[in-house]
Design a protein around this motif. Structure first.
Motif, PDB file in Angstrom:
ATOM      1  N   THR A  64       0.818  -0.807   0.294  1.00 39.91           N
ATOM      2  CA  THR A  64      -0.034   0.141   0.104  1.00 39.91           C
ATOM      3  C   THR A  64       0.273   1.016  -0.439  1.00 39.91           C
ATOM      4  OG1 THR A  64       0.222   0.279   2.632  1.00 39.91           O
ATOM      5  CG2 THR A  64      -2.140  -1.221   1.219  1.00 39.91           C
ATOM      6  N   ASP A  65       2.075   1.208   1.003  1.00 42.06           N
ATOM      7  CA  ASP A  65       2.790   2.723   0.474  1.00 42.06           C
ATOM      8  C   ASP A  65       3.745   2.679  -0.034  1.00 42.06           C
ATOM      9  OD1 ASP A  65       0.849   2.696   3.027  1.00 42.06           O
ATOM     10  OD2 ASP A  65       1.881   3.438   4.114  1.00 42.06           O
ATOM     11  N   THR A  66       4.294   1.178  -0.607  1.00 41.01           N
ATOM     12  CA  THR A  66       5.477   1.415  -1.248  1.00 41.01           C
ATOM     13  C   THR A  66       5.899   1.319  -2.905  1.00 41.01           C
ATOM     14  OG1 THR A  66       6.799   1.596   0.502  1.00 41.01           O
ATOM     15  CG2 THR A  66       8.270   1.081  -1.613  1.00 41.01           C
ATOM     16  N   PHE A  67       4.844  -0.154  -3.132  1.00 41.57           N
ATOM     17  CA  PHE A  67       4.484  -0.531  -4.423  1.00 41.57           C
ATOM     18  C   PHE A  67       3.009   0.116  -5.015  1.00 41.57           C
ATOM     19  CE2 PHE A  67       3.817  -4.178  -6.838  1.00 41.57           C
ATOM     20  CZ  PHE A  67       5.152  -3.786  -8.063  1.00 41.57           C
ATOM     21  N   GLY A  68       2.216   1.053  -4.012  1.00 40.80           N
ATOM     22  CA  GLY A  68       1.119   1.635  -4.461  1.00 40.80           C
ATOM     23  C   GLY A  68      -0.180   0.969  -5.049  1.00 40.80           C
ATOM     24  N   ILE A  69      -0.382  -0.338  -4.458  1.00 37.92           N
ATOM     25  CA  ILE A  69      -1.546  -1.164  -4.516  1.00 37.92           C
ATOM     26  C   ILE A  69      -2.739  -0.580  -3.229  1.00 37.92           C
ATOM     27  CG2 ILE A  69      -2.553  -3.030  -4.804  1.00 37.92           C
ATOM     28  CD1 ILE A  69       0.056  -4.453  -5.390  1.00 37.92           C
ATOM     29  N   SER A  70      -4.023   0.012  -3.635  1.00 37.76           N
ATOM     30  CA  SER A  70      -4.814  -0.030  -2.689  1.00 37.76           C
ATOM     31  C   SER A  70      -4.876  -1.287  -1.591  1.00 37.76           C
ATOM     32  CB  SER A  70      -5.956  -0.030  -3.496  1.00 37.76           C
ATOM     33  OG  SER A  70      -6.751  -1.285  -3.689  1.00 37.76           O
ATOM     34  N   ALA A  71      -5.724  -0.865  -0.764  1.00 37.04           N
ATOM     35  CA  ALA A  71      -5.807  -1.951   0.476  1.00 37.04           C
ATOM     36  C   ALA A  71      -6.805  -2.681  -0.212  1.00 37.04           C
ATOM     37  CB  ALA A  71      -5.915  -1.394   1.672  1.00 37.04           C
ATOM     38  N   ALA A  72      -7.328  -3.056  -0.394  1.00 39.84           N
ATOM     39  CA  ALA A  72      -8.803  -3.444  -1.402  1.00 39.84           C
ATOM     40  C   ALA A  72      -8.440  -4.677  -2.294  1.00 39.84           C
ATOM     41  CB  ALA A  72     -10.229  -2.466  -1.741  1.00 39.84           C
ATOM     42  N   ALA A  73      -7.893  -4.229  -3.232  1.00 38.42           N
ATOM     43  CA  ALA A  73      -6.664  -4.599  -3.725  1.00 38.42           C
ATOM     44  C   ALA A  73      -5.655  -5.241  -3.898  1.00 38.42           C
ATOM     45  CB  ALA A  73      -5.945  -4.237  -5.196  1.00 38.42           C
ATOM     46  N   VAL A  74      -4.765  -5.172  -2.190  1.00 34.46           N
ATOM     47  CA  VAL A  74      -4.671  -6.229  -0.831  1.00 34.46           C
ATOM     48  C   VAL A  74      -4.966  -7.383  -0.445  1.00 34.46           C
ATOM     49  CG1 VAL A  74      -2.723  -6.347   0.736  1.00 34.46           C
ATOM     50  CG2 VAL A  74      -2.727  -4.254  -0.810  1.00 34.46           C
ATOM     51  N   GLY A  75      -5.467  -6.553  -0.375  1.00 34.20           N
ATOM     52  CA  GLY A  75      -7.173  -8.333   0.263  1.00 34.20           C
ATOM     53  C   GLY A  75      -8.207  -9.125  -0.447  1.00 34.20           C
ATOM     54  N   THR A  76      -7.921  -8.399  -1.630  1.00 33.86           N
ATOM     55  CA  THR A  76      -8.819  -9.263  -2.821  1.00 33.86           C
ATOM     56  C   THR A  76      -7.092 -10.301  -2.682  1.00 33.86           C
ATOM     57  OG1 THR A  76     -10.736  -8.179  -3.309  1.00 33.86           O
ATOM     58  CG2 THR A  76      -9.803 -10.179  -4.955  1.00 33.86           C
ATOM     59  N   LEU A  77      -6.314 -10.032  -3.602  1.00 39.18           N
ATOM     60  CA  LEU A  77      -4.997 -10.729  -3.338  1.00 39.18           C
ATOM     61  C   LEU A  77      -4.691 -12.213  -2.341  1.00 39.18           C
ATOM     62  CD1 LEU A  77      -2.576 -11.466  -4.841  1.00 39.18           C
ATOM     63  CD2 LEU A  77      -1.141  -9.469  -3.385  1.00 39.18           C
ATOM     64  N   PHE A  78      -5.207 -11.871  -0.980  1.00 38.31           N
ATOM     65  CA  PHE A  78      -4.661 -12.653  -0.401  1.00 38.31           C
ATOM     66  C   PHE A  78      -6.617 -13.580  -0.310  1.00 38.31           C
ATOM     67  CE2 PHE A  78      -2.929  -9.725   2.492  1.00 38.31           C
ATOM     68  CZ  PHE A  78      -1.210  -9.589   2.287  1.00 38.31           C
ATOM     69  N   LEU A  79      -7.423 -13.011  -0.212  1.00 38.61           N
ATOM     70  CA  LEU A  79      -7.812 -14.293  -0.248  1.00 38.61           C
ATOM     71  C   LEU A  79      -8.560 -15.388  -1.419  1.00 38.61           C
ATOM     72  CD1 LEU A  79     -11.281 -15.348   0.681  1.00 38.61           C
ATOM     73  CD2 LEU A  79     -12.571 -13.305  -1.387  1.00 38.61           C
ATOM     74  N   VAL A  80      -6.904 -14.561  -2.740  1.00 37.93           N
ATOM     75  CA  VAL A  80      -7.168 -15.708  -3.848  1.00 37.93           C
ATOM     76  C   VAL A  80      -6.562 -16.861  -3.527  1.00 37.93           C
ATOM     77  CG1 VAL A  80      -6.539 -16.397  -6.370  1.00 37.93           C
ATOM     78  CG2 VAL A  80      -7.753 -13.685  -5.777  1.00 37.93           C
ATOM     79  N   ALA A  81      -5.093 -16.119  -2.826  1.00 30.65           N
ATOM     80  CA  ALA A  81      -4.175 -16.939  -2.889  1.00 30.65           C
ATOM     81  C   ALA A  81      -4.200 -18.240  -1.677  1.00 30.65           C
ATOM     82  CB  ALA A  81      -3.125 -16.127  -1.803  1.00 30.65           C
ATOM     83  N   ARG A  82      -5.406 -17.653  -0.501  1.00 26.06           N
ATOM     84  CA  ARG A  82      -5.890 -18.362   0.678  1.00 26.06           C
ATOM     85  C   ARG A  82      -6.446 -19.311  -0.919  1.00 26.06           C
ATOM     86  NH1 ARG A  82      -2.951 -15.766   1.803  1.00 26.06           N
ATOM     87  NH2 ARG A  82      -1.901 -17.474   1.595  1.00 26.06           N
ATOM     88  N   ILE A  83      -7.376 -19.326  -1.518  1.00 25.88           N
ATOM     89  CA  ILE A  83      -8.004 -19.963  -2.622  1.00 25.88           C
ATOM     90  C   ILE A  83      -7.271 -21.533  -3.239  1.00 25.88           C
ATOM     91  CG2 ILE A  83      -9.654 -20.857  -4.616  1.00 25.88           C
ATOM     92  CD1 ILE A  83     -10.597 -18.370  -3.885  1.00 25.88           C
ATOM     93  N   VAL A  84      -5.844 -20.996  -3.364  1.00 27.42           N
ATOM     94  CA  VAL A  84      -4.850 -21.644  -3.817  1.00 27.42           C
ATOM     95  C   VAL A  84      -4.379 -22.546  -3.218  1.00 27.42           C
ATOM     96  CG1 VAL A  84      -2.808 -21.937  -4.970  1.00 27.42           C
ATOM     97  CG2 VAL A  84      -4.082 -19.820  -5.515  1.00 27.42           C
ATOM     98  N   ASP A  85      -4.218 -22.104  -1.470  1.00 31.10           N
ATOM     99  CA  ASP A  85      -4.053 -23.152  -0.856  1.00 31.10           C
ATOM    100  C   ASP A  85      -4.900 -24.314  -0.787  1.00 31.10           C
ATOM    101  OD1 ASP A  85      -1.106 -22.021  -0.251  1.00 31.10           O
ATOM    102  OD2 ASP A  85      -2.330 -20.160   1.219  1.00 31.10           O
ATOM    103  N   ALA A  86      -5.945 -23.615  -0.869  1.00 27.52           N
ATOM    104  CA  ALA A  86      -7.038 -24.972  -0.044  1.00 27.52           C
ATOM    105  C   ALA A  86      -6.546 -26.096  -1.292  1.00 27.52           C
ATOM    106  CB  ALA A  86      -8.045 -24.797  -1.021  1.00 27.52           C
ATOM    107  N   PHE A  87      -5.578 -26.397  -1.969  1.00 28.51           N
ATOM    108  CA  PHE A  87      -4.554 -28.104  -2.620  1.00 28.51           C
ATOM    109  C   PHE A  87      -3.298 -27.311  -2.627  1.00 28.51           C
ATOM    110  CE2 PHE A  87      -8.312 -25.383  -5.391  1.00 28.51           C
ATOM    111  CZ  PHE A  87      -9.241 -26.237  -5.642  1.00 28.51           C
ATOM    112  N   ASP A  88      -2.570 -26.521  -2.282  1.00 30.42           N
ATOM    113  CA  ASP A  88      -1.292 -26.421  -1.910  1.00 30.42           C
ATOM    114  C   ASP A  88      -0.957 -28.081  -1.184  1.00 30.42           C
ATOM    115  OD1 ASP A  88       0.738 -24.797  -0.439  1.00 30.42           O
ATOM    116  OD2 ASP A  88      -1.212 -23.604  -1.337  1.00 30.42           O
ATOM    117  N   GLY A  89      -1.395 -27.185  -0.172  1.00 27.01           N
ATOM    118  CA  GLY A  89      -0.829 -27.763   1.247  1.00 27.01           C
ATOM    119  C   GLY A  89      -1.189 -29.496   1.580  1.00 27.01           C
ATOM    120  N   PRO A  90      -2.536 -29.585   0.885  1.00 28.75           N
ATOM    121  CA  PRO A  90      -2.963 -31.256   0.675  1.00 28.75           C
ATOM    122  C   PRO A  90      -1.836 -31.713  -0.348  1.00 28.75           C
ATOM    123  CG  PRO A  90      -4.532 -30.016   1.250  1.00 28.75           C
ATOM    124  CD  PRO A  90      -3.698 -28.712   0.625  1.00 28.75           C
ATOM    125  N   PHE A  91      -1.377 -30.810  -1.650  1.00 31.74           N
ATOM    126  CA  PHE A  91      -0.826 -31.647  -2.423  1.00 31.74           C
ATOM    127  C   PHE A  91       0.812 -31.726  -1.969  1.00 31.74           C
ATOM    128  CE2 PHE A  91       2.058 -30.178  -5.354  1.00 31.74           C
ATOM    129  CZ  PHE A  91       2.409 -30.659  -6.623  1.00 31.74           C
TER     130      PHE A  91
END
Length: 481
Positions: A64-91
């Motif tokens: 947010t403060d260095t790369f210039g991405i909004s907080a909402a966009a970062v929150g969405t990124l973290f959510l998408v990454a967690r969806i990926v984690d639904a598969f990579d952990g058990p994998f």
């Protein structure tokens, strides 16, 4: 000193006439881990926390403060990454259960994936000159990459524990030393990162160059440490099932009616959700609510006090049990958050520091026991269902922790967005309140729900019988080889 489980394992050696043979001293050695290996094993979590705690604590404010991405966009990124984690952990867990090398099942993953993991830890703090869309694409690729590769090196830290020793108290000792070093790594990296970024960035904590150079140094250190961990650890507990590739359908049977596993996985999720919201918003809280950004590094470094609780964990768990020790830690963490709310209301640095110390002492009792209880869940799954699947059982530790951390990131990002956060500007009353919610109340909810879940955990009362039965089972299997 041997416990009853070890005595049973040694003394149950029988000869054909039914008489008990002389104890075999080598059997006891299978449960003993030398000090150089204990320390090397603990370095695995030290390395993971050096890198991933830097990501977990500072990536949001970097975005947010260095790369210039909004907080909402970062929150969405973290959510998408967690969806990926639904598969990579058990994998990765399934991969471990299907891995058989001269180095073992879990250990080789540190050799294979430590360098790729370190590379992505650097890339995630790199700021290429791109459009806003390009920045988002870069953030998605690098963050999901570091997340997936973290599982590749972190899941083996937990999955190898049942293979290092079958002695329950030795597992507590190993996990305690591991947690001590892991906590030290987290405290070091959170305490000095802003200072080092400013040092390499010409005095600015938002310097892109400063973030890159510091991430590069940390990445190199991580690779060197994992090389030491790989060299000095050994998978000494070998069972019939651990020497075979377990089909996925069969390995999943280890989870059937495995209530200890389900409870610990839930706790791991909700606990890390609370921890993540607090840690990643700490800089925001002191920068904007307290108008003293420099104090954030000091408060984060107070995590060192949790080392006292980590050191006391083996003694405490031996006296009152693992469940009760963790429960006491959760209650202390809740008390710390409640006192923190008083400090935030009165903007009292003294109260905030006292509250933080209480909270860290509580979480010190918690973190070191999660891996031990998951190792117990591996044993419980074998005892209850006849299937020993270290990989699939423990892989959900990384999955649940990262899911919790990701949801914590989503909550933080969305609350900041909804309450009107604007990077590097004076915040509105609503935005300050949003930061406070993330810093105090979301973590408190996570700790309280974890304490409630622990009330349903009862493995301590059956552990001796479980270990005795498994020792006899493993002896029979080894005789059949």
């Amino acid at each position: 000193m041997l416990n009853k489980t070890d005595e049973v394992f040694i003394m149950k050696q029988t000869v054909s006439n039914g008489e008990t043979s002389k104890p075999k001293p080598t059997a006891a050695l299978k449960n003993m881990v030398p000090w150089n290996e204990r320390f090397s094993y603990s370095l695995s979590d030290f390395a993971c926390n050096l890198s991933f705690q830097m990501v977990g604590t500072y990536l949001m404010i970097f975005y947010t403060d260095t790369f210039g991405i909004s907080a909402a966009a970062v929150g969405t990124l973290f959510l998408v990454a967690r969806i990926v984690d639904a598969f990579d952990g058990p994998f990765w867990g399934i991969m471990i259960d299907h891995t058989h090398t001269k180095w073992g099942k879990s250990r080789p993953y540190w050799l294979w994936f430590s360098i790729p993991f370190a590379v992505f830890c650097v890339l995630v703090f790199t700021t290429p000159n791109l459009s806003l869309t390009g920045k988002l694409v870069w953030a998605y690729i690098t963050y999901i990459g570091v997340d997936v590769l973290y599982s590749a090196v972190n899941i083996p830290i937990t999955s190898i524990l049942p293979s290092l020793t079958s002695n329950p108290q030795e597992r507590v000792t190993l996990s305690t030393i591991r947690q001590f070093m892991g906590t030290a790594g987290a405290a070091i990296i959170t305490g000095i990162t802003l200072t080092m970024v400013a040092f390499f960035g010409g005095g600015s904590t938002t310097s892109a160059h400063g973030w890159f150079i510091w991430a590069l140094i940390v990445g190199i250190v991580v690779v060197l440490i994992f090389a030491v961990v790989f060299k000095n650890t050994k998978e000494r507990v070998q069972t019939k099932s651990s020497r075979q590739s377990i089909p996925i359908k069969e390995s999943l049977k280890a989870l059937k009616r495995n209530w200890p596993w389900a409870i610990i996985i839930f706790i791991n999720f909700i606990y890390w959700m609370g921890m993540q919201t607090r840690s990643q918003v700490t800089v925001y809280f002191f920068k904007y609510n307290m108008n003293n950004a420099g104090l954030a590094s000091f408060v984060l470094s107070l995590q060192f006090v949790s080392l006292l609780a980590v050191v006391l964990t083996p003694l405490t768990s031996k006296m009152i049990g693992k469940r009760n020790t963790m429960l006491a830690g959760m209650i202390m963490a809740v008390a710390g958050q409640l006192l923190l709310s008083v400090g935030a209301t009165h903007l009292s640095v003294t109260i905030i520091i006292i509250a933080t110390i209480i909270g860290y002492l509580g979480t010190g009792y918690v973190s070191g026991l999660i891996a031990v209880m998951l190792a117990d869940a591996v044993d419980y799954g074998e005892w209850k269902n006849g299937v020993r699947a270290e990989g699939i059982v423990t892989s959900f530790s990384s999955f649940s922790a990262k899911l919790g951390m990701g949801i914590g990131g989503v909550i933080t990002g969305w609350i900041l967005s909804v309450t009107g956060y604007v990077a590097n500007k004076t915040q509105s009353a609503a935005s300050l309140h949003g930061i406070e919610m993330n810093y105090i109340w979301v973590p408190l909810l996570g700790f309280a729900l974890s304490a409630i879940a622990l009330m349903f955990y009862h493995v301590d009362s059956i552990e001796k019988k479980m270990q005795t039965d498994l020792a006899a089972k493993h002896e029979r299997e080894n005789e059949e080889k």
